[in-house]
Design a protein around this motif. Structure first.
Motif, PDB file in Angstrom:
ATOM      1  N   TYR A   1       0.846  -1.189   0.000  1.00 12.60           N
ATOM      2  CA  TYR A   1       0.000   0.000   0.000  1.00 12.60           C
ATOM      3  C   TYR A   1       0.882   1.240   0.000  1.00 12.60           C
ATOM      4  CZ  TYR A   1      -4.541  -2.201   0.926  1.00 12.60           C
ATOM      5  OH  TYR A   1      -5.700  -2.911   0.818  1.00 12.60           O
ATOM      6  N   LYS A   2       0.441   2.271  -0.673  1.00 11.16           N
ATOM      7  CA  LYS A   2       1.065   3.583  -0.565  1.00 11.16           C
ATOM      8  C   LYS A   2       0.483   4.271   0.659  1.00 11.16           C
ATOM      9  CE  LYS A   2       3.333   7.331  -1.811  1.00 11.16           C
ATOM     10  NZ  LYS A   2       4.798   7.418  -1.700  1.00 11.16           N
ATOM     11  N   ILE A   3       1.305   5.055   1.363  1.00 12.77           N
ATOM     12  CA  ILE A   3       0.837   5.771   2.543  1.00 12.77           C
ATOM     13  C   ILE A   3       1.407   7.184   2.544  1.00 12.77           C
ATOM     14  CG2 ILE A   3       2.740   4.962   4.032  1.00 12.77           C
ATOM     15  CD1 ILE A   3       0.663   4.824   6.330  1.00 12.77           C
ATOM     16  N   CYS A   4       0.573   8.146   2.902  1.00 11.44           N
ATOM     17  CA  CYS A   4       1.046   9.516   3.102  1.00 11.44           C
ATOM     18  C   CYS A   4       0.344  10.081   4.333  1.00 11.44           C
ATOM     19  CB  CYS A   4       0.806  10.396   1.883  1.00 11.44           C
ATOM     20  SG  CYS A   4      -0.915  10.576   1.398  1.00 11.44           S
ATOM     21  N   TYR A   5       0.941  11.098   4.947  1.00 11.46           N
ATOM     22  CA  TYR A   5       0.477  11.608   6.229  1.00 11.46           C
ATOM     23  C   TYR A   5       0.321  13.129   6.177  1.00 11.46           C
ATOM     24  CZ  TYR A   5       3.238   7.366   7.285  1.00 11.46           C
ATOM     25  OH  TYR A   5       3.816   6.115   7.276  1.00 11.46           O
ATOM     26  N   PHE A   6      -0.790  13.617   6.733  1.00 14.49           N
ATOM     27  CA  PHE A   6      -1.016  15.052   6.839  1.00 14.49           C
ATOM     28  C   PHE A   6      -1.418  15.391   8.271  1.00 14.49           C
ATOM     29  CE2 PHE A   6      -1.449  14.234   2.360  1.00 14.49           C
ATOM     30  CZ  PHE A   6      -0.900  15.359   1.761  1.00 14.49           C
ATOM     31  N   THR A   7      -0.941  16.549   8.736  1.00 16.07           N
ATOM     32  CA  THR A   7      -1.232  16.980  10.099  1.00 16.07           C
ATOM     33  C   THR A   7      -2.527  17.790  10.134  1.00 16.07           C
ATOM     34  OG1 THR A   7      -0.024  19.072   9.928  1.00 16.07           O
ATOM     35  CG2 THR A   7       1.252  17.115  10.536  1.00 16.07           C
TER      36      THR A   7
ATOM     37  N   ASP B   1       6.819  13.203   6.243  1.00 11.93           N
ATOM     38  CA  ASP B   1       7.313  12.048   5.496  1.00 11.93           C
ATOM     39  C   ASP B   1       7.069  10.733   6.220  1.00 11.93           C
ATOM     40  OD1 ASP B   1       8.224  13.574   3.374  1.00 11.93           O
ATOM     41  OD2 ASP B   1      10.188  13.887   4.282  1.00 11.93           O
ATOM     42  N   LEU B   2       7.081  10.751   7.554  1.00 11.98           N
ATOM     43  CA  LEU B   2       6.998   9.511   8.308  1.00 11.98           C
ATOM     44  C   LEU B   2       6.248   9.747   9.604  1.00 11.98           C
ATOM     45  CD1 LEU B   2       7.946   6.523   8.557  1.00 11.98           C
ATOM     46  CD2 LEU B   2       9.972   7.384   9.761  1.00 11.98           C
ATOM     47  N   CYS B   3       5.355   8.825   9.954  1.00  9.95           N
ATOM     48  CA  CYS B   3       4.629   8.913  11.218  1.00  9.95           C
ATOM     49  C   CYS B   3       4.381   7.499  11.719  1.00  9.95           C
ATOM     50  CB  CYS B   3       3.307   9.662  11.043  1.00  9.95           C
ATOM     51  SG  CYS B   3       2.342   9.747  12.575  1.00  9.95           S
ATOM     52  N   GLY B   4       5.014   7.163  12.827  1.00  8.39           N
ATOM     53  CA  GLY B   4       4.921   5.803  13.350  1.00  8.39           C
ATOM     54  C   GLY B   4       3.531   5.425  13.814  1.00  8.39           C
ATOM     55  N   HIS B   5       2.889   6.304  14.598  1.00 11.06           N
ATOM     56  CA  HIS B   5       1.601   5.898  15.170  1.00 11.06           C
ATOM     57  C   HIS B   5       0.510   5.837  14.108  1.00 11.06           C
ATOM     58  CE1 HIS B   5       0.456  10.220  15.336  1.00 11.06           C
ATOM     59  NE2 HIS B   5      -0.778   9.785  15.454  1.00 11.06           N
ATOM     60  N   ALA B   6       0.578   6.700  13.077  1.00 14.47           N
ATOM     61  CA  ALA B   6      -0.411   6.643  12.001  1.00 14.47           C
ATOM     62  C   ALA B   6      -0.183   5.424  11.111  1.00 14.47           C
ATOM     63  CB  ALA B   6      -0.371   7.923  11.181  1.00 14.47           C
TER      64      ALA B   6
ATOM     65  N   ALA C   1       6.201   4.770   1.872  1.00 11.97           N
ATOM     66  CA  ALA C   1       6.117   6.168   2.295  1.00 11.97           C
ATOM     67  C   ALA C   1       6.976   7.034   1.377  1.00 11.97           C
ATOM     68  CB  ALA C   1       6.561   6.316   3.748  1.00 11.97           C
ATOM     69  N   ASN C   2       6.942   8.336   1.600  1.00 14.86           N
ATOM     70  CA  ASN C   2       7.747   9.257   0.807  1.00 14.86           C
ATOM     71  C   ASN C   2       9.228   8.907   0.908  1.00 14.86           C
ATOM     72  OD1 ASN C   2       5.494  10.624   0.018  1.00 14.86           O
ATOM     73  ND2 ASN C   2       5.759  12.337   1.428  1.00 14.86           N
ATOM     74  N   GLY C   3       9.975   9.240  -0.132  1.00 13.13           N
ATOM     75  CA  GLY C   3      11.408   8.978  -0.127  1.00 13.13           C
ATOM     76  C   GLY C   3      11.756   7.517  -0.313  1.00 13.13           C
ATOM     77  N   ASP C   4      10.822   6.728  -0.891  1.00 12.90           N
ATOM     78  CA  ASP C   4      11.053   5.295  -1.134  1.00 12.90           C
ATOM     79  C   ASP C   4      11.334   4.529   0.157  1.00 12.90           C
ATOM     80  OD1 ASP C   4      10.754   5.555  -3.924  1.00 12.90           O
ATOM     81  OD2 ASP C   4      12.837   6.198  -4.129  1.00 12.90           O
ATOM     82  N   VAL C   5      10.773   5.010   1.272  1.00 18.55           N
ATOM     83  CA  VAL C   5      10.911   4.312   2.549  1.00 18.55           C
ATOM     84  C   VAL C   5       9.873   3.200   2.618  1.00 18.55           C
ATOM     85  CG1 VAL C   5      10.754   4.522   5.055  1.00 18.55           C
ATOM     86  CG2 VAL C   5      11.849   6.328   3.714  1.00 18.55           C
ATOM     87  N   LEU C   6      10.310   1.984   2.921  1.00 27.94           N
ATOM     88  CA  LEU C   6       9.410   0.840   3.053  1.00 27.94           C
ATOM     89  C   LEU C   6       9.152   0.566   4.535  1.00 27.94           C
ATOM     90  CD1 LEU C   6      10.838  -1.632   0.371  1.00 27.94           C
ATOM     91  CD2 LEU C   6       9.020   0.066   0.131  1.00 27.94           C
TER      92      LEU C   6
END
Length: 515
Positions: free
Chosen positions: A271-277, A284-289, A312-317
């Motif tokens: 799955y692709k994931i992105c995070y907004f406040t 770019d990264l949010c552990g709890h979300a 996640a962003n930056g090709d982080v898996l």
């Protein structure tokens, strides 16, 4: 043409002055009044000089506009202004000179200012919208077609991001431009209509969504862990970045995650994931979300799914899977899933000697710990390798002094002004005052990103875990984040570069998000 706006405006809410407001370009004689407003609206390291304003009015007069308010004596009072200069490349240096070439593609806007006596009356909103329309018309006249105006961009401080998002802007990232001491964010307004936007706004459809408490303490009935919104999208193209920002602002949680399936690969479900406040910023990264997103899939969408890989962003898996002891001990009215996740681990480096004194002084004031830089209070002060967070290990005495809010409450303004980081300040202590099962306790403050104190910060354990595991000579450690809500984070070092973070996720709300 791209328009980049550097803004320190005041958010406004009312609209009762329409009949008394007019907008026009200013004359040379009106620059002194603009300079007066500039000096009382910006701190000294950000305010433009009178000479700079005079230069902009002379060389770029079509882009120096003001708002005028008709007084009872029928005279027009200058109560606000916007100004900008053109350039071919948007940098700190090129902003000081106006390029008169009609082909210059960028308009750098240097300020949006409103008289303090007229703020919070809707004037800032009207002035920004009128100025944008005027600039687009100027661009159309200059290049022979308005379609070449691609976007408007600005840098704004964090407390104004919500205002600009409500005006139709999108927050892109923290700005690389340094302008004074505070962190600024790059914000964009697209001038090109998108067919997908029409579909977004006119399709009467709903999307599955949840609010989930990540890293919850399951033997406590409610109000533990870190709540996150999760929205499941059918694909990546159905909703724009702007739509996601608006949705996140509706949820009003520290972070809302948006997830959608990618093509299944040989190694499982992706799955692709992105995070907004809550203020519309993207992180770019949010552990709890991430933990909340995995729980949403495991518990509510794919009950037989055992593992999912988030991109996640930056090709982080980010690999999440059901923990081995994932049985629920929570009340029947909620659904609790135990989730394990793998993240890249992070190292902690020493803070630069040139910044240490300033950092310590700010932390002493902000955390309320006297004589912080002493062996009785401080064990170690460092900075995470990517520069995002400051890290402190305090002694038990230092940590408890910080937590004694009745005598010395946290001063978030002092923490926000502290140098050496751009996201948060993580304060920790070895051990805990509980039953001895906890290896370390922590608190996380993020005033620079609009979060005074985060309830539970999964991403911080990417550096907390290896730090305390190495200190204790262990492969597995348990952390207790001692915020008002509180939460437990289990951490396992699975390789020299990866850390497994485990926590309970309790679903509090399950429903549909309607367009």
């Amino acid at each position: 043409i791209i328009i980049i706006i550097i803004i320190m405006a005041t958010e406004s809410n009312s609209s009762s002055d329409d009949s008394k407001l007019t907008f026009r370009t200013i004359t040379a004689a009106e620059v002194d009044r603009c300079s007066e407003l500039e000096s009382i609206s910006f701190p000294p390291d950000e305010a433009a000089s009178l000479q700079s304003l005079q230069y902009r009015q002379k060389e770029a007069s079509p882009f120096f506009m003001a708002a005028f308010y008709k007084d009872d004596d029928d005279s027009d009072k200058l109560i606000g202004f916007c100004n900008g200069t053109k350039c071919f490349a948007f940098t700190h240096d090129t902003m000081s000179v106006h390029d008169s070439n009609p082909a210059a593609p960028i308009l750098a806007i240097h300020g949006v200012v409103v008289d303090p006596a007229f703020r919070r009356r809707g004037i800032a909103t009207k002035m920004v919208k009128h100025y944008v329309q005027h600039v687009m018309q100027e661009a159309a006249n200059a290049v022979g077609g308005g379609e070449s105006l691609e976007s408007l961009m600005l840098i704004a401080k964090s407390h104004l991001l919500g205002f600009y998002v409500n005006c139709g802007f999108v927050v892109n990232r923290p700005s690389p431009i340094v302008h004074g001491q505070d962190t600024w964010y790059e914000v964009e307004y697209s001038c090109v209509p998108k067919s997908s936007k029409h579909n977004e706004n006119n399709t009467n459809s709903s999307l599955p969504c949840w609010v989930i408490d990540a890293f919850a303490i399951t033997d406590v009935s409610t109000n533990t862990g870190n709540p996150a919104g999760v929205v499941l999208l059918p694909n990546g193209s159905c909703k724009s970045r702007e739509w996601k920002q608006q949705a996140a602002m509706q949820f009003k949680h520290a972070e809302t995650a948006f997830i959608w399936p990618l093509e299944e690969e040989k190694d499982g479900v992706h799955y692709k994931i992105c995070y907004f406040t809550a203020d519309g910023s993207e992180v770019d990264l949010c552990g709890h979300a991430t933990l909340a997103s995995a729980a949403a899939l495991f518990s509510h969408n794919k009950s037989d799914l055992q593992q999912v890989t988030f991109h996640a962003n930056g090709d982080v898996l980010l690999i999440a899977f059901r923990a081995k002891d994932a049985s629920s001990s929570a009340a029947a009215a909620t659904t609790t899933t135990k989730v394990a996740m793998e993240f890249p681990s992070k190292k902690i480096n020493n803070v630069p000697d040139t910044e240490r004194k300033s950092i310590v002084e700010s932390l002493e004031k902000g955390l309320g710990v006297e004589h912080l830089d002493s062996n009785e209070k401080l064990v170690y002060l460092g900075v995470v390798e990517d520069g995002t967070d400051l890290f402190l290990e305090l002694t038990t005495a230092g940590f408890e002094e910080m937590c004694s809010s009745s005598s010395s409450p946290i001063q978030f303004d002092a923490l926000k002004s502290c140098v050496g980081y751009n996201r948060g300040i993580c304060v920790s202590v070895l051990g805990d005052d509980g039953d001895g099962k906890v290896d370390f306790a922590s608190r996380f403050f993020g005033p620079k990103v609009g979060i005074p104190e985060d309830p539970v910060t999964g991403s911080a354990h990417c550096f907390l875990a290896p730090y305390y595991a190495n200190k204790l000579g262990k492969k597995s450690v348990l952390g207790h984040q001692r915020s008002e809500r509180g939460g437990f984070v289990e951490c396992n070092l699975v390789s020299p570069t990866r850390v497994e973070i485990v926590g309970n996720a309790t679903t509090r709300i399950s429903g549909s998000y309607w367009n």
